[in-house]
Write an enzyme that holds these catalytic residues in place. Structure first.
Site, PDB file in Angstrom:
ATOM      1  N   HIS A  72       0.782  -1.082  -0.174  1.00 62.37           N
ATOM      2  CA  HIS A  72       0.205   0.031   0.060  1.00 62.37           C
ATOM      3  C   HIS A  72       0.653   1.198  -0.011  1.00 62.37           C
ATOM      4  CE1 HIS A  72      -4.121  -1.632   1.574  1.00 62.37           C
ATOM      5  NE2 HIS A  72      -3.698  -2.298   0.528  1.00 62.37           N
ATOM      6  N   TYR A 200     -10.001   5.422   6.371  1.00 64.83           N
ATOM      7  CA  TYR A 200     -10.611   5.671   7.601  1.00 64.83           C
ATOM      8  C   TYR A 200     -11.639   6.722   7.666  1.00 64.83           C
ATOM      9  CZ  TYR A 200      -6.192   3.445   9.294  1.00 64.83           C
ATOM     10  OH  TYR A 200      -5.183   2.622   9.422  1.00 64.83           O
ATOM     11  N   PRO A 292      -6.087  -0.053  18.151  1.00 64.47           N
ATOM     12  CA  PRO A 292      -5.840  -0.506  16.654  1.00 64.47           C
ATOM     13  C   PRO A 292      -5.681   0.654  15.558  1.00 64.47           C
ATOM     14  CG  PRO A 292      -7.957  -1.016  17.301  1.00 64.47           C
ATOM     15  CD  PRO A 292      -7.516  -0.692  18.588  1.00 64.47           C
ATOM     16  N   LYS A 296      -0.703  -0.242  15.071  1.00 62.19           N
ATOM     17  CA  LYS A 296       0.742  -0.240  15.806  1.00 62.19           C
ATOM     18  C   LYS A 296       1.130  -1.518  16.829  1.00 62.19           C
ATOM     19  CE  LYS A 296       2.166   3.109  13.318  1.00 62.19           C
ATOM     20  NZ  LYS A 296       3.178   2.717  12.214  1.00 62.19           N
ATOM     21  N   TYR A 384       2.742   6.587  10.088  1.00 60.74           N
ATOM     22  CA  TYR A 384       2.124   5.424   9.814  1.00 60.74           C
ATOM     23  C   TYR A 384       2.908   4.456   9.242  1.00 60.74           C
ATOM     24  CZ  TYR A 384      -2.026   3.221   8.092  1.00 60.74           C
ATOM     25  OH  TYR A 384      -3.062   2.346   7.711  1.00 60.74           O
TER      26      TYR A 384
END
Length: 389
Positions: A72, A200, A292, A296, A384
């Site tokens: 990704h 998200y 979550p 991480k 991220y």
């Protein structure tokens, strides 16, 4: 029984540490309280940082991951003001890897089996003894008999509810915890993901996440009350609620189907200091837990494994104890940074029961700022994809 490093916990952290140590000639025995089937049956994170992928390669177990995972190069954020894409490749020239934790754990098990390394399952009454001496040992029950395992080092990779952290004297531990007033209702379905990358979503009805395990296996979540139960969520109700929380263009193309797994996960942040006591060293959920949001948990455990692997390698190869003595402060420096990022993402994307109109507007302004500001996007992307070890 005798080994150099006794590993308590046969999940991915313990297995990865064991495989890395094996590669440098350090003996290990793993004690796991559950069956192998139980460990492999846990459905967990599937977004891997580059650091974890590199560790799998170092351990000699990265071939299937490299072959079957997919990359990704960005992720999507949706909010009432619209949806925007964070392009990790354009921003910082990095990516994350999607590969299910169950698959990763299976790879590690197979490598351990292939090397004829000892893993004992269904160990009960595990007690860590003499950890403040140079000859720690572990007493446990296995196959109906009381056993003792002597060792040089104990690695506590046994999760939040395991005995390792509790072996550190209570008066010597500081524990920091934040419990969030909601959970994630999640389902796994054998359907194609709604998007090539994660979405998200901060909606007027609460948070939602569109994720995946592979091109034919999708993982979806919606924010729910902590008092809720999966029994209250029919597949129809879940799909209807998810469609209400994600952008219309995603909702219109969402492929639905029967759920094959359904659960509610509470959200909390937790850190134990120190992460070592005597000859005991904690890794992963035994020492820290993150919500979550941002994926991480496993990735932060991997950084612990890296620091401990490096420290033990120096200890056994050169009798160098410096890295071992500073393991806790080294690991915690990164742990707290990942805690900050997980807290930030959780606060940014969820509805809180006591959230005022001011709080809501600030949240929306922060998302609008993120959508428009390259510097803010770069900072989020760096966290991220994973901070360096």
């Amino acid at each position: 029984m005798r080994t150099q490093v006794a590993i308590v916990g046969g999940g991915p952290s313990g297995l990865l540490l064991g495989q890395l140590l094996h590669k440098v000639g350090i003996e290990t025995i793993i004690l796991e309280r559950h069956t192998r089937a139980h460990v492999l049956g846990r459905i967990r994170a599937g977004v891997l940082e580059a650091g974890l992928v590199n560790l799998m390669d170092e351990a000699g177990v990265g071939a299937r991951l490299s072959r079957e995972s997919f990359l990704h190069h960005g992720t999507n954020f949706a909010y009432p003001g619209g949806m925007f894409h964070l392009d990790f490749k354009a921003l910082i020239d990095q990516h994350v890897t999607v590969y299910g934790q169950t698959e990763l754990t299976q790879d590690l098990y197979e490598a351990r089996d292939g090397a004829n390394l000892i893993t004992l399952h269904e160990c009960s009454d595990v007690t860590l003894c003499d950890i403040e001496t140079k000859a720690p040992n572990i007493e446990f029950t296995y196959d109906g008999q009381t056993k003792r395992l002597t060792c040089d080092i104990i690695a506590g990779c046994d999760g939040f509810h395991g005995p390792s952290r509790q072996a550190i004297p209570k008066e010597k531990r500081r524990e920091f915890e934040k419990t969030y007033p909601f959970g994630w209702m999640g389902i796994l379905s054998e359907t194609s993901p709604v998007n090539d990358e994660l979405i998200y979503a901060n909606s007027t009805r609460g948070f939602a996440l569109c994720s995946m395990r592979n091109p034919a296996l999708s993982r979806y979540y919606v924010q729910c009350d902590l008092s809720d139960s999966p029994d209250n969520w029919s597949d129809e109700r879940f799909w209807d609620e998810l469609k209400r929380r994600i952008p219309r263009e995603a909702a219109d193309t969402l492929i639905t189907g029967p759920s094959i797994e359904k659960s509610i996960a509470p959200l909390r942040s937790f850190v134990c200091e120190p992460m070592q006591w005597g000859r005991l060293f904690l890794c992963g959920d035994a020492a820290h837990i993150v919500p979550p949001t941002g994926a991480k948990g496993l990735n932060t455990a991997a950084s612990d494994v890296y620091y401990l692997w490096q420290a033990l390698s120096a200890f056994y190869a050169d009798k160098d104890q410096d890295a071992l003595l500073h393991y806790s402060e080294t690991a915690l420096a990164r742990v707290w940074k990942t805690q900050r990022f997980s807290w930030y993402m959780t606060k940014l994307l969820h509805h809180f029961p006591d959230q005022s109109e001011f709080d809501h507007n600030i949240q929306q302004a922060e998302l609008a700022h993120l959508a428009e500001n390259r510097a803010a996007q770069m900072a989020l992307a760096q966290n991220y994809v994973g901070l360096p070890y």
